[in-house]
Design an enzyme around this catalytic site. Structure first.
Site, mmCIF file in Angstrom:
data_model
loop_
_atom_site.group_PDB
_atom_site.id
_atom_site.type_symbol
_atom_site.label_atom_id
_atom_site.label_comp_id
_atom_site.label_asym_id
_atom_site.label_seq_id
_atom_site.Cartn_x
_atom_site.Cartn_y
_atom_site.Cartn_z
ATOM 1 C CG ASP A 54 -2.119 0.966 1.008
ATOM 2 O OD1 ASP A 54 -2.401 1.354 -0.146
ATOM 3 O OD2 ASP A 54 -2.762 1.326 2.006
ATOM 4 N N GLY A 55 0.359 2.308 -0.551
ATOM 5 C CA GLY A 55 1.039 3.585 -0.563
ATOM 6 C C GLY A 55 0.128 4.645 0.016
ATOM 7 C CD GLU A 86 -1.420 2.543 -3.473
ATOM 8 O OE1 GLU A 86 -1.046 1.364 -3.298
ATOM 9 O OE2 GLU A 86 -2.377 3.049 -2.858
ATOM 10 C CG ASP A 95 -5.251 -0.029 -1.693
ATOM 11 O OD1 ASP A 95 -4.281 0.438 -2.315
ATOM 12 O OD2 ASP A 95 -5.521 0.304 -0.525
ATOM 13 C CG HIS A 108 -8.972 2.458 3.375
ATOM 14 N ND1 HIS A 108 -7.941 2.758 4.230
ATOM 15 C CD2 HIS A 108 -8.666 3.052 2.197
ATOM 16 C CE1 HIS A 108 -7.062 3.517 3.598
ATOM 17 N NE2 HIS A 108 -7.475 3.706 2.377
ATOM 18 C CG ASP A 123 -4.141 2.381 5.197
ATOM 19 O OD1 ASP A 123 -3.902 3.196 4.289
ATOM 20 O OD2 ASP A 123 -4.789 2.668 6.228
#
Length: 151
Positions: free
Chosen positions: A8-9, A46, A69, A119, A129
């Protein structure tokens, strides 16, 4: 055995301080990685998470599933946009520095991209995250040279 890499970024502002979070899972072995950058974008973080995850691998020819994501990252690869950008020399495309860093890593393994809803109920994505946002907020930042030199 497949290696699972969750990534995740995050970016506080776009651009702004950012970071990435990575969780590598190989059987029962887990490894977490994260890093913050003083000025960057969400898409760069990301993509950099995916790149860093692949760069940590010490063997070639692995079966790797990357869970992210980021539609930007997944669609660029799975829909073949990246290979079109290569043919045009990345004309009018952002993040050329990162994509050209990604390509040889991608070719070393059998990589599948898997989009996951961010999320949501995936605990591994949620952990990434947390790592990414903590890195973005840490103040312990590196310089995203590719971004800062272009902007």
């Amino acid at each position: 055995m497949e290696l699972h890499i969750y990534t995740d970024g995050a970016s506080r502002g776009n651009p702004g301080p950012g970071g990435y979070g990575i969780l590598l899972i190989w059987g029962k072995v887990r490894k977490e990685l994260s890093q913050g950058y003083r000025k960057t974008t969400n898409n760069r973080m990301e993509l950099l998470a995916v790149i860093t995850g692949l760069e940590t691998l010490t063997r070639e020819g692995l079966d790797v599933i990357i869970f992210t994501d980021s539609k930007y990252v997944v669609d660029s690869i799975e829909k073949g946009w990246l290979w079109g950008w290569v043919k045009t020399g990345f004309r009018d495309k952002k993040n050329k520095d990162l994509w050209t860093r990604f390509i040889p890593l991608y070719k070393k393994h059998r990589v599948k991209m898997q989009w996951v809803k961010g999320h949501a109920s995936n605990p591994f994505n949620n952990r990434c995250d947390e790592l990414a946002t903590q890195a973005a907020d840490s103040g312990n930042w590196l310089i995203d040279e590719g971004f800062e030199s272009e902007n």
